[in-house]
Design a protein around this motif. Structure first.
Motif, PDB file in Angstrom:
ATOM      1  N   THR A   1     -22.081  15.454 -16.676  1.00 24.04           N
ATOM      2  CA  THR A   1     -23.151  15.938 -17.545  1.00 24.04           C
ATOM      3  C   THR A   1     -22.925  17.382 -18.007  1.00 24.04           C
ATOM      4  OG1 THR A   1     -24.459  16.524 -15.586  1.00 24.04           O
ATOM      5  CG2 THR A   1     -24.867  14.372 -16.588  1.00 24.04           C
ATOM      6  N   PHE A   2     -22.333  18.211 -17.162  1.00 27.04           N
ATOM      7  CA  PHE A   2     -22.052  19.591 -17.561  1.00 27.04           C
ATOM      8  C   PHE A   2     -21.063  19.621 -18.719  1.00 27.04           C
ATOM      9  CE2 PHE A   2     -19.421  23.399 -17.392  1.00 27.04           C
ATOM     10  CZ  PHE A   2     -20.372  24.398 -17.409  1.00 27.04           C
ATOM     11  N   LEU A   3     -19.983  18.862 -18.613  1.00 31.72           N
ATOM     12  CA  LEU A   3     -18.975  18.832 -19.670  1.00 31.72           C
ATOM     13  C   LEU A   3     -19.508  18.144 -20.921  1.00 31.72           C
ATOM     14  CD1 LEU A   3     -15.836  17.999 -17.495  1.00 31.72           C
ATOM     15  CD2 LEU A   3     -16.553  20.238 -18.379  1.00 31.72           C
ATOM     16  N   GLN A   4     -20.407  17.188 -20.757  1.00 29.90           N
ATOM     17  CA  GLN A   4     -21.045  16.566 -21.915  1.00 29.90           C
ATOM     18  C   GLN A   4     -21.868  17.587 -22.694  1.00 29.90           C
ATOM     19  OE1 GLN A   4     -23.272  13.357 -20.159  1.00 29.90           O
ATOM     20  NE2 GLN A   4     -21.574  11.893 -20.286  1.00 29.90           N
ATOM     21  N   ARG A   5     -22.590  18.446 -21.991  1.00 32.83           N
ATOM     22  CA  ARG A   5     -23.392  19.475 -22.665  1.00 32.83           C
ATOM     23  C   ARG A   5     -22.507  20.450 -23.444  1.00 32.83           C
ATOM     24  NH1 ARG A   5     -26.389  19.384 -17.779  1.00 32.83           N
ATOM     25  NH2 ARG A   5     -25.378  21.307 -17.068  1.00 32.83           N
ATOM     26  N   LYS A   6     -21.302  20.682 -22.949  1.00 34.49           N
ATOM     27  CA  LYS A   6     -20.367  21.553 -23.658  1.00 34.49           C
ATOM     28  C   LYS A   6     -19.720  20.853 -24.864  1.00 34.49           C
ATOM     29  CE  LYS A   6     -19.262  25.067 -22.826  1.00 34.49           C
ATOM     30  NZ  LYS A   6     -19.796  26.388 -23.236  1.00 34.49           N
ATOM     31  N   LYS A   7     -19.951  19.554 -24.984  1.00 33.74           N
ATOM     32  CA  LYS A   7     -19.365  18.727 -26.046  1.00 33.74           C
ATOM     33  C   LYS A   7     -17.839  18.699 -25.966  1.00 33.74           C
ATOM     34  CE  LYS A   7     -23.300  19.286 -29.153  1.00 33.74           C
ATOM     35  NZ  LYS A   7     -23.791  19.692 -30.488  1.00 33.74           N
ATOM     36  N   PHE A   8     -17.312  18.804 -24.754  1.00 32.47           N
ATOM     37  CA  PHE A   8     -15.888  18.653 -24.535  1.00 32.47           C
ATOM     38  C   PHE A   8     -15.537  17.163 -24.613  1.00 32.47           C
ATOM     39  CE2 PHE A   8     -15.051  22.769 -21.903  1.00 32.47           C
ATOM     40  CZ  PHE A   8     -15.422  23.519 -22.997  1.00 32.47           C
ATOM     41  N   ARG A   9     -14.392  16.874 -25.189  1.00 31.89           N
ATOM     42  CA  ARG A   9     -13.975  15.493 -25.439  1.00 31.89           C
ATOM     43  C   ARG A   9     -12.827  15.121 -24.501  1.00 31.89           C
ATOM     44  NH1 ARG A   9     -10.637  13.841 -30.860  1.00 31.89           N
ATOM     45  NH2 ARG A   9     -10.165  11.677 -30.311  1.00 31.89           N
ATOM     46  N   PHE A  10     -12.867  13.886 -23.973  1.00 30.57           N
ATOM     47  CA  PHE A  10     -11.824  13.405 -23.065  1.00 30.57           C
ATOM     48  C   PHE A  10     -11.375  12.011 -23.491  1.00 30.57           C
ATOM     49  CE2 PHE A  10     -14.353  16.466 -20.761  1.00 30.57           C
ATOM     50  CZ  PHE A  10     -13.389  17.252 -20.129  1.00 30.57           C
ATOM     51  N   GLU A  11     -10.050  11.787 -23.455  1.00 26.66           N
ATOM     52  CA  GLU A  11      -9.496  10.497 -23.863  1.00 26.66           C
ATOM     53  C   GLU A  11      -8.393  10.073 -22.892  1.00 26.66           C
ATOM     54  OE1 GLU A  11     -10.725   8.653 -26.158  1.00 26.66           O
ATOM     55  OE2 GLU A  11     -12.087  10.127 -27.073  1.00 26.66           O
ATOM     56  N   HIS A  12      -8.325   8.772 -22.638  1.00 25.69           N
ATOM     57  CA  HIS A  12      -7.274   8.226 -21.787  1.00 25.69           C
ATOM     58  C   HIS A  12      -5.989   8.067 -22.573  1.00 25.69           C
ATOM     59  CE1 HIS A  12      -5.249   4.764 -19.569  1.00 25.69           C
ATOM     60  NE2 HIS A  12      -5.209   5.800 -18.744  1.00 25.69           N
ATOM     61  N   LEU A  13      -4.884   8.377 -21.935  1.00 25.14           N
ATOM     62  CA  LEU A  13      -3.545   8.298 -22.527  1.00 25.14           C
ATOM     63  C   LEU A  13      -2.746   7.272 -21.736  1.00 25.14           C
ATOM     64  CD1 LEU A  13      -1.723   9.882 -24.628  1.00 25.14           C
ATOM     65  CD2 LEU A  13      -0.990  11.284 -22.701  1.00 25.14           C
ATOM     66  N   ASP A  14      -2.508   6.102 -22.320  1.00 28.80           N
ATOM     67  CA  ASP A  14      -1.870   5.018 -21.559  1.00 28.80           C
ATOM     68  C   ASP A  14      -0.344   5.088 -21.657  1.00 28.80           C
ATOM     69  OD1 ASP A  14      -1.768   2.876 -19.882  1.00 28.80           O
ATOM     70  OD2 ASP A  14      -2.136   1.377 -21.428  1.00 28.80           O
ATOM     71  N   VAL A  15       0.202   6.196 -21.140  1.00 24.54           N
ATOM     72  CA  VAL A  15       1.644   6.429 -21.128  1.00 24.54           C
ATOM     73  C   VAL A  15       2.187   6.128 -19.737  1.00 24.54           C
ATOM     74  CG1 VAL A  15       3.421   8.219 -21.279  1.00 24.54           C
ATOM     75  CG2 VAL A  15       1.619   8.092 -23.002  1.00 24.54           C
ATOM     76  N   HIS A  16       3.340   5.488 -19.686  1.00 27.23           N
ATOM     77  CA  HIS A  16       3.942   5.129 -18.400  1.00 27.23           C
ATOM     78  C   HIS A  16       4.400   6.373 -17.638  1.00 27.23           C
ATOM     79  CE1 HIS A  16       6.425   2.955 -15.466  1.00 27.23           C
ATOM     80  NE2 HIS A  16       7.317   3.913 -15.662  1.00 27.23           N
ATOM     81  N   ASN A  17       4.104   6.369 -16.336  1.00 27.62           N
ATOM     82  CA  ASN A  17       4.647   7.369 -15.421  1.00 27.62           C
ATOM     83  C   ASN A  17       4.804   6.705 -14.069  1.00 27.62           C
ATOM     84  OD1 ASN A  17       4.042   9.605 -13.180  1.00 27.62           O
ATOM     85  ND2 ASN A  17       4.967  10.624 -14.943  1.00 27.62           N
TER      86      ASN A  17
ATOM     87  N   ASP B   1     -17.592  28.706 -29.342  1.00 28.68           N
ATOM     88  CA  ASP B   1     -17.697  28.113 -30.673  1.00 28.68           C
ATOM     89  C   ASP B   1     -16.497  27.244 -31.016  1.00 28.68           C
ATOM     90  OD1 ASP B   1     -20.096  29.624 -31.220  1.00 28.68           O
ATOM     91  OD2 ASP B   1     -18.790  31.368 -31.459  1.00 28.68           O
ATOM     92  N   GLY B   2     -15.610  27.019 -30.063  1.00 27.84           N
ATOM     93  CA  GLY B   2     -14.409  26.251 -30.319  1.00 27.84           C
ATOM     94  C   GLY B   2     -14.584  24.787 -29.978  1.00 27.84           C
ATOM     95  N   ALA B   3     -13.456  24.126 -29.783  1.00 28.63           N
ATOM     96  CA  ALA B   3     -13.471  22.703 -29.446  1.00 28.63           C
ATOM     97  C   ALA B   3     -12.379  22.436 -28.429  1.00 28.63           C
ATOM     98  CB  ALA B   3     -13.255  21.862 -30.701  1.00 28.63           C
ATOM     99  N   TYR B   4     -12.707  21.630 -27.444  1.00 21.22           N
ATOM    100  CA  TYR B   4     -11.756  21.282 -26.385  1.00 21.22           C
ATOM    101  C   TYR B   4     -11.581  19.773 -26.357  1.00 21.22           C
ATOM    102  CZ  TYR B   4     -10.060  20.190 -21.671  1.00 21.22           C
ATOM    103  OH  TYR B   4      -9.360  19.684 -20.608  1.00 21.22           O
ATOM    104  N   THR B   5     -10.313  19.321 -26.316  1.00 26.70           N
ATOM    105  CA  THR B   5      -9.985  17.917 -26.106  1.00 26.70           C
ATOM    106  C   THR B   5      -9.043  17.826 -24.922  1.00 26.70           C
ATOM    107  OG1 THR B   5     -10.177  17.398 -28.469  1.00 26.70           O
ATOM    108  CG2 THR B   5      -8.955  15.836 -27.108  1.00 26.70           C
ATOM    109  N   GLY B   6      -9.372  16.969 -23.965  1.00 26.29           N
ATOM    110  CA  GLY B   6      -8.521  16.746 -22.807  1.00 26.29           C
ATOM    111  C   GLY B   6      -8.053  15.304 -22.759  1.00 26.29           C
ATOM    112  N   ILE B   7      -6.776  15.088 -22.484  1.00 25.01           N
ATOM    113  CA  ILE B   7      -6.222  13.744 -22.374  1.00 25.01           C
ATOM    114  C   ILE B   7      -5.424  13.632 -21.089  1.00 25.01           C
ATOM    115  CG2 ILE B   7      -6.178  13.275 -24.855  1.00 25.01           C
ATOM    116  CD1 ILE B   7      -3.275  14.046 -24.940  1.00 25.01           C
ATOM    117  N   ASP B   8      -5.415  12.430 -20.503  1.00 27.64           N
ATOM    118  CA  ASP B   8      -4.713  12.233 -19.238  1.00 27.64           C
ATOM    119  C   ASP B   8      -4.372  10.758 -19.068  1.00 27.64           C
ATOM    120  OD1 ASP B   8      -4.428  14.157 -16.567  1.00 27.64           O
ATOM    121  OD2 ASP B   8      -4.417  12.026 -16.094  1.00 27.64           O
ATOM    122  N   ILE B   9      -3.307  10.495 -18.288  1.00 26.01           N
ATOM    123  CA  ILE B   9      -2.875   9.121 -18.040  1.00 26.01           C
ATOM    124  C   ILE B   9      -3.621   8.481 -16.884  1.00 26.01           C
ATOM    125  CG2 ILE B   9      -0.576   9.546 -18.965  1.00 26.01           C
ATOM    126  CD1 ILE B   9       0.486   9.778 -16.144  1.00 26.01           C
ATOM    127  N   ASP B  10      -4.397   9.262 -16.117  1.00 29.39           N
ATOM    128  CA  ASP B  10      -5.125   8.720 -14.971  1.00 29.39           C
ATOM    129  C   ASP B  10      -6.535   8.329 -15.403  1.00 29.39           C
ATOM    130  OD1 ASP B  10      -5.313   8.154 -12.081  1.00 29.39           O
ATOM    131  OD2 ASP B  10      -6.821   9.746 -12.120  1.00 29.39           O
TER     132      ASP B  10
END
Length: 286
Positions: free
Chosen positions: A127-143, A107-116
């Motif tokens: 599709t599996f993670l979409q069904r879970k309604k997990f959210r993913f965003e790109h992080l444009d940080v220098h490494n 019943d919670g919420a997951y957000t994942g962010i990554d520079i790759d």
């Protein structure tokens, strides 16, 4: 075999080498057949998994699965994670721990962010993670290792989340690729984003217990950190606990216990241990 080839012909991020990348693309269809037969067909292709999980034992997805489950169990036992928690993972890669948490966050919420970016695209399209309604965003940080063209420096980045937004924030093998000013800023931002009573858990190599870890010798660098790589220190970084505690205090966080030491590295007498491949630090916001 790919691991040995990469050590011989390439120093740095092994999957970036064209020979390694070509070999992984050849293996992808075979890896998928084996994964599907083993009930792991939902996992990303091997050529994507290795970007944030390394080449070692990645074929067939068993290691990807087992480490995801280990970390999910550690979060549940040590960070106050509940089925309705709001969770942020910084450095989520293609979703190894999102898969691991899929049975926990009902019943919670997951957000994942990554520079790759390719890893984030893979996670968004899964599709599996979409069904879970997990959210993913790109992080444009220098490494220097993973995102050398990133627009913003990690030591000045402000995350695009409101104050007091998350119950749990965790990072796996992120600070192991960051230098001190970057780590300090990320921890400060995490303190801002955590709710009162919320928990932070991250992995690192704790240098206080020795500078040798699972075959790596951390002898480069000065001050609060040491690296196992002579030129690009971000390839593998470990920290002394006093520096980490200082960063936590500045962010109004406090460690809830002593470090939890990985059994993969070295033996630390009378210490708490984890089967995960790096040491764990857990802190709480007052």
């Amino acid at each position: 075999m790919l691991q040995r080839i990469s050590q011989t012909i390439f120093q740095g991020v092994s999957w970036q080498h064209p020979v390694i990348a070509a070999g992984l693309r050849v293996l992808d269809p075979i890896d998928k057949l084996v994964r599907v037969a083993g009930g792991r067909g939902a996992y990303p292709p091997m050529s994507i998994r290795v970007r944030s999980n390394g080449l070692r034992k990645q074929f067939n997805g068993k290691r990807f699965e087992s480490f995801g489950k280990i970390l999910a169990e550690e979060l549940a036992n040590r960070s106050g994670l509940k089925r309705d928690s709001k969770v942020l993972e910084i450095g989520c890669g293609c979703g190894r721990f999102a898969f691991g948490l899929s049975d926990v966050l009902e019943d919670g919420a997951y957000t994942g962010i990554d520079i790759d970016a390719p890893s984030i695209v893979s996670a968004k399209n899964n599709t599996f993670l979409q069904r879970k309604k997990f959210r993913f965003e790109h992080l444009d940080v220098h490494n220097a290792e993973y995102n050398p063209t990133g627009k913003v420096s990690a030591n000045e980045y402000r995350f695009e989340f409101d104050d007091n937004s998350f119950d749990v924030v965790f990072l796996v093998s992120v600070f192991t690729h960051m230098l001190p000013d970057d780590v300090r800023n990320y921890i400060k931002e995490i303190g801002r984003m955590l709710k009162p009573g919320g928990h932070l858990m991250f992995t690192t190599f704790v240098m206080d217990s020795g500078t040798k870890f699972d075959g790596n010798d951390f002898v480069y660098g000065t001050g609060p950190y040491r690296s196992s790589h002579p030129e690009m220190h971000e390839i593998c970084v470990g920290y002394y606990i006093d520096f980490l505690d200082e960063c936590l205090r500045e962010a109004r966080l406090v460690r809830t216990d002593d470090p939890v030491y990985s059994t993969k590295g070295r033996s630390v007498p009378d210490a708490q241990t984890t089967e995960f491949g790096q040491d764990l630090i857990i802190a709480r916001k007052g």
